[in-house]
Design an enzyme around this catalytic site. Structure first.
Site, PDB file in Angstrom:
ATOM      1  N   GLU A 185      -0.849  -0.157  -8.764  1.00 24.63           N
ATOM      2  CA  GLU A 185      -1.076  -0.546  -7.369  1.00 24.63           C
ATOM      3  C   GLU A 185      -2.487  -0.173  -6.949  1.00 24.63           C
ATOM      4  O   GLU A 185      -2.759   0.981  -6.618  1.00 24.63           O
ATOM      5  CB  GLU A 185      -0.057   0.110  -6.427  1.00 24.63           C
ATOM      6  N   GLU A 204       7.471   5.443  -7.766  1.00 25.07           N
ATOM      7  CA  GLU A 204       6.748   6.514  -7.066  1.00 25.07           C
ATOM      8  C   GLU A 204       7.610   7.769  -6.858  1.00 25.07           C
ATOM      9  O   GLU A 204       7.439   8.483  -5.865  1.00 25.07           O
ATOM     10  CB  GLU A 204       6.217   6.007  -5.717  1.00 25.07           C
TER      11      GLU A 204
END
Length: 828
Positions: free
Chosen positions: A252, A183
């Site tokens: 995710e 991320e």
């Protein structure tokens, strides 16, 4: 002779190499999908973090994931768990990563290994070891030689461990993808040009490790080649990879959300989660991972945040204890089965999209052999009756209908036919109250009166820098001399502390002054209490408590923890305020508490210290106290929990193993919950929350592997705030009731999770209404007694399956042609 030995060795190596090559799997990708041995694949994955369960739980969790329709298990790798001290590694117990990957392999599943080594994951310090922060000139996640060297060292170690066990798919193992960084695209702008240079370095470093399978970078637009960028979020249907040669991948899909101390319980409906999945595949996705599929437990002190709870249940398809979270698990399983049946059209078919109006679209995937279709309604309020290919379809708001043959609707994300399981806490046969012994946190008076510590420094030091995260607790101690002539002296004096401690306790001259607990995420605050000082030497002792280190954000490693100051004495003389700044005084620092340092929780150490445990006058609401009791393990195989209602805050051990921090005295807000949850419309972590005004976490998981089946077990508590241990109870978690709603022409399956169905509490076929626990019959009922029909099929059985039809439950002319449903509630 030597030549002969050499030739035999060479032949052996050739045979081994040939065998490995014969069993290897070629993993690659094109613009549509991940390819395995040249074939595009639909991959359905779920996150199971190995340290958040026990190794004994892994086979069952993985088996249930496979039964739920997954073909891949994903996990992070947790650097600070594996390298708690520099170059000292731990891969034992539930940190045995190789064993975990091999367990996945034994189940016949693939694996995605997200090495990071930054993980976020609501894990303490985002997975970074604190010793890394304390190295000279250290900055995380940027062009910093020290950081890059340590990151490369750990990443290389993990890769080599996997290679040595032949666990990459290129060696015949289950690992089909690996991830570097995590991320970073969310924070890269804060690092400027060095951020771009760093992410390029990450890609080059990872690529040089030659693992033989693709690397991914999640939330990383324009990821350096050959990295594959992926999406994270509640929805990724609108996501499009920056690189046109990369497939649309979702690493995710947040199945729920985590909990903070003082927060409410999150809940994401099965309807909305299924909608997000179906929309993703409708819009061209081919790889999807649930974060989490099993959330598990933050044992010990691994929870991050700050303020992440011990439970990491996440409202995942498998609950914290490994039970099926129904209807979520079953509703998704049905979708997975259909998606797998549509694999060829979804990965090889031509794609066409038809706008049917009012936010409804149909998508056709067509090959020469087969066509498969989706009809998606993203309108959050209006159901839609649409005509597609000459047939009418009723598509509820915020739902997707799946038509594997482009003709008959086989599934709709808003129509849940799977049972709802109501999990209950079952009391054990043990006596209701445990027999406790206790002792105070010994030598506390020495600390708070004499300021005897481990380290002396001029000025205030960040808690991480002193403790190296060896403890949640750090004493800050100093002395100040006052006399009548001191300008600050008055009858009205206070202690003022500017603090970043998550919890702060203050003592002056051995007397407890008070505490302050962070609420509403206000981790930068001012503590001020009136104090009684004396002429001469005054002793100040401040106990700073951390509750998980920050795990997310740019430069999060440099965020303050502890008491950063200033620390002042304040004298009030009428309208005049006089301050005495103690921040640059000499301060003594003591790491941890004595009971921790002497391991009072350990089965080996607890009984051998010079101070005995007392059986008399069990105190309630006494701060900084230790409690201990023996108990027998609950019978059976059901998951075990301990109810800590009545306690304040602290940590709990079972037979010397920490099951985590506890804080049942911290209630959530009374506001922000809803009695009924509308699945329609975009989900956020505050939507559909429940348990307002209740303890954020009351029950704590006790893994069966922590218990002795025969003989006594020991529970040890460290109580920081003050509580009443007399209310502590052990219980088992069981399926107490099961409810189901099924539309006509579907099947209903009922199961009590290996317990017999004992009674039918409600059953109605027609137009019943209500929610589980409050079902009500409607104006239209089938001709047969639905309760008797269900009882005949199900009572006394571990599970049962019934066709929902007028033939089974009887027709009724009063019902007309309106769709009929069966509502059932049974007791286990």
């Amino acid at each position: 002779m030597k030549m002969k030995q050499f030739n035999l060795l060479s032949l052996f190596l050739i045979l081994i190499t040939s065998f490995g090559s014969a069993n290897s799997t070629i993993v690659s990708h094109d613009e549509r999908a991940i390819t395995i041995d040249g074939q595009r694949r639909i991959l359905l994955s779920g996150s199971i973090h190995y340290p958040r369960s026990t190794s004994d739980m892994w086979p069952d969790l993985i088996s249930k994931a496979k039964d739920g329709g997954l073909d891949t298990i994903e996990t992070y790798v947790f650097w600070n768990a594996h390298e708690p001290s520099r170059r000292q590694y731990d891969f034992s117990g539930n940190l045995d990563l190789v064993r975990f990957i091999k367990t996945i392999q034994s189940a016949g599943l693939y694996s995605v290994l997200r090495i990071g080594p930054y993980v976020c994951a609501e894990w303490n310090y985002g997975g970074f070891p604190v010793w890394l922060h304390n190295m000279p000139d250290m900055k995380f996640r940027t062009i910093n030689p020290g950081f890059m060297n340590e990151m490369q060292n750990f990443t290389t170690k993990i890769v080599n461990m996997m290679k040595e066990e032949s666990l990459f798919a290129s060696q015949g193992g289950p690992i089909i993808l690996a991830q570097i960084e995590n991320e970073y695209g969310n924070v890269i702008s804060s690092y400027g040009a060095e951020g771009k240079a760093y992410i390029d370095w990450c890609a080059n470093m990872a690529n040089s490790l030659d693992i033989g399978v693709p690397w991914i970078m999640c939330q990383q637009p324009h990821a350096p080649q050959p990295m594959i960028e992926t999406c994270n979020g509640f929805y990724c249907d609108q996501y499009k990879p920056s690189n046109p040669s990369s497939p649309k991948m979702w690493t995710e899909n947040w199945t729920g959300w985590f909990k903070n101390w003082g927060g409410k319980h999150p809940y994401r409906t099965a309807e909305d989660l299924a909608f997000s999945v179906a929309r993703f595949f409708q819009t061209g996705g081919t790889f999807q991972n649930y974060y989490m599929y099993h959330g598990g437990t933050n044992f010990g002190r691994v929870a991050g945040g700050p303020y992440i709870t011990t439970s990491y249940d996440y409202d995942a398809p498998l609950d914290e204890y490994g039970n099926l979270n129904q209807p979520k698990w079953g509703h998704l399983k049905q979708l997975h089965t259909l998606l797998k049946s549509m694999e060829k059209p979804l990965t090889y078919g031509n794609i066409s999209t038809i706008d049917l109006g009012n936010s409804v679209t149909a998508t056709v995937y067509s090959t020469n052999e087969k066509s498969s279709c989706f009809i998606g309604n993203v309108n959050a309020t209006a159901d839609a009756l649409v005509n597609f290919k000459g047939k009418d379809y009723n598509v509820p708001a915020w739902s997707v209908s799946v038509l594997p043959d482009c003709d008959k609707e086989a599934y709709n994300t808003a129509r849940v036919n799977t049972q709802t399981s109501i999990i209950t806490e079952d009391s054990c046969d043990e006596p209701e109250k445990l027999k406790w012994t206790w002792r105070p946190e010994f030598t506390t008076q020495k600390t708070i009166l004499k300021g005897s510590g481990d380290l002396i420094a001029k000025g205030l030091v960040d808690q991480k820098d002193v403790t190296n995260d060896a403890s949640d607790y750090l004493w800050y101690m100093t002395r100040v001399h006052l006399d009548k002539k001191d300008p600050i002296w008055s009858r009205n004096m206070s202690l003022r502390v500017h603090s970043n401690a998550h919890v702060l306790h203050a003592y002056v001259n051995g007397k407890y002054v008070g505490n302050q607990i962070v609420r509403d995420n206000k981790f930068d605050y001012r503590f001020e209490k009136k104090v009684n000082l004396v002429h001469g030497t005054n002793h100040l002792a401040l106990l700073s408590v951390s509750v998980g280190l920050q795990n997310y954000g740019p430069f999060f490693e440099s965020g303050p923890t502890g008491i950063n100051g200033p620390v002042k004495l304040v004298g009030y003389k009428g309208d005049e305020t006089i301050e005495k700044d103690l921040s640059k005084h000499q301060w003594d620092y003591k790491i941890g508490l004595n009971g921790f340092n002497h391991k009072l929780f350990s089965m080996k150490s607890a009984g051998h210290h010079h101070r005995k445990w007392s059986t008399e006058k069990l105190p309630a609401d006494r701060m900084l106290s230790w409690y201990k009791a023996n108990f027998k393990a609950p019978l059976g195989k059901d998951p075990v929990i301990v109810d800590l209602n009545g306690l304040g805050k602290g940590e709990v051990w079972i037979n010397g193993q920490s099951i985590g921090r506890y804080w049942p005295s911290f209630n959530s807000s009374d506001e922000g919950c809803t009695e009924e949850c509308d699945y329609r419309g975009e989900y956020g972590s505050d939507k559909c929350a429940f348990m307002c005004g209740k303890p954020t976490q009351r029950w704590y998981h006790v893994p069966r592997s922590f218990l002795n089946d025969k003989g006594h077990n020991t529970i040890t508590l460290f109580e920081e705030m003050g509580g009443d241990p007399s209310m502590v109870k052990f219980k088992t978690v069981v399926t107490g009731r099961v409810c189901a709603k099924a539309h006509e022409h579907n099947k209903v399956e009922l199961s009590c999770n290996n317990r017999p169905i004992s009674a039918v509490k409600f059953a109605s076929f027609g137009n019943p209404s209500g929610q589980c626990g409050s079902f009500a019959a409607g104006s239209c009922e089938g001709a047969k007694d639905a309760v008797k029909v269900v009882a005949k099929e199900c009572v006394g059985k571990l599970n049962c399956t019934m066709n929902v039809s007028s033939h089974k439950f009887g027709s009724n002319l009063d019902c007309g042609d309106s769709p009929k449903r069966l509502f059932v509630e049974v007791e286990c």
